[in-house]
Scaffold this active site. Structure first.
Site: not given
Length: 364
Positions: A96, A181, A212
């Site tokens: 990551r 994580e 919305h």
């Protein structure tokens, strides 16, 4: 150029089928990225893709296959004498945090060297800022302290990321892995349970699309959730649309902060009944952070991702966690490998509930 970039990460066969649909194998480069070169999803998809290449281009398939890994020996064993382009990835780089490495080979090819170098330049500038800026001016530390304040002091269980830029529509998903994580833990590297809440759940989406749907919940729902706005307009586009996007982002932040009282509703809409007017009340007092960049491009994108990486590390340090391990993820992988024979019908699961679920699935 005219490069089409597609991704596949799911062990569901449909993911690879969708990614390869309509592709010409003679004009396709398959890039496999795996730090350990042991991740089941990656190896499964790579094996299918390699077979697809071999069936179409034969001996030339090695020219259409590249591997990025920190375990070249395992990659070479997987190739079993075949050739491929193999790129090194430092063992110390977590998945990551790997955007800056050869793990981004596909992105480098797609974006072009100049654009990717711009991303790296922006990240390097943010690295320098975080390393040298005083704490009171340090953007990553200020955000990390805000995370600690909201999660641990205020006990907020979520944070919502609202990216007012179509180009950043996938950023909330990217940051889910980076933050949850890294810091989704309760025990630190010394084996000690930390005190207080740690990383909150992170979710969000693209503004103004989210207005919305879930923005209603943010404004008038029963839970007070911190929001984080990122306004990064592409000012080379139609000015009317950019001005509208900016106004919407500012309006959402203002309504979250200031709300709308019953008296204000009645003053603005005197013909409303009290029953309807009460339904239009907004509590306000709902925290938000607002980040903006008016000339958003490759360097700004690199700086933004690096900012979030440093923020994640610093917040983990405040929580006394190690952001660079992921034992929960590893446990899931281990259990999946143990249960695969049970799913295939060659063994039995140890857990009674799991056994019942496997029987239910097989019954379909």
């Amino acid at each position: 150029g005219n490069i089409d970039l597609r991704f596949c990460a799911n062990v569901d066969p449909f993911d690879l089928d969708r990614a390869m649909h309509g592709l010409d194998p003679t004009r396709t480069l398959v890039i496999g990225v795996s730090k350990s070169f042991g991740t089941e999803e990656t190896l499964y998809n790579l094996a299918r893709a390699r077979t697809w290449l071999e069936e179409s281009v034969g001996d030339q398939s090695q020219q259409h296959l590249a591997l990025v890994t920190a375990n070249p020996d395992r990659a070479k064993a997987w190739l079993n004498g075949r050739e491929a382009h193999v790129f090194d990835m430092p063992l110390s780089v977590g998945g990551r945090f790997s955007l800056w490495s050869a793990a981004s080979l596909a992105c480098m090819i797609y974006l072009g060297a100049d654009t990717f170098e711009g991303i790296l330049k922006g990240a390097a500038e943010m690295d320098a800022h975080v390393r040298s800026a005083p704490l009171e001016e340090n953007a990553a530390m200020r955000l990390a302290l805000l995370d600690y304040w909201n999660a641990t002091i205020r006990n907020e269980k979520m944070r919502v990321l609202l990216a007012y830029a179509n180009r950043l529509r996938m950023l909330p998903t990217y940051l889910q892995q980076l933050e949850m994580e890294s810091n989704g833990k309760t025990v630190g590297p010394t084996g000690t349970m930390v005190s207080g809440a740690t990383a909150p759940a992170l979710w969000g989406g693209e503004g103004s699309v989210g207005q919305h749907s879930y923005h209603q919940w943010l404004h008038q729902g029963s839970q007070d959730v911190p929001c984080e706005f990122i306004l990064a307009p592409d000012r080379s586009r139609d000015p009317e649309g950019i001005n509208a996007l900016t106004a919407h982002a500012l309006a959402q932040a203002e309504v979250l902060a200031n709300g709308r009282s019953f008296d204000e509703v009645k003053q603005e809409e005197p013909d409303l009944s009290d029953e309807v007017a009460r339904q239009k009340v907004h509590a306000g007092g709902r925290a938000s952070t607002f980040l903006v960049h008016n000339t958003f491009g490759p360097a700004a994108f690199g700086a933004l991702v690096a900012l979030y990486e440093h923020r994640t590390y610093l917040a983990g340090h405040l929580w006394q966690l190690n952001p660079f391990d992921q034992w929960g993820v590893e446990r899931g992988k281990t259990m999946a490998s143990r249960l695969k024979p049970a799913v295939e019908g060659t063994a039995a699961a140890d857990d009674a509930v799991t056994s019942a679920l496997i029987a239910m699935i097989a019954g379909d």
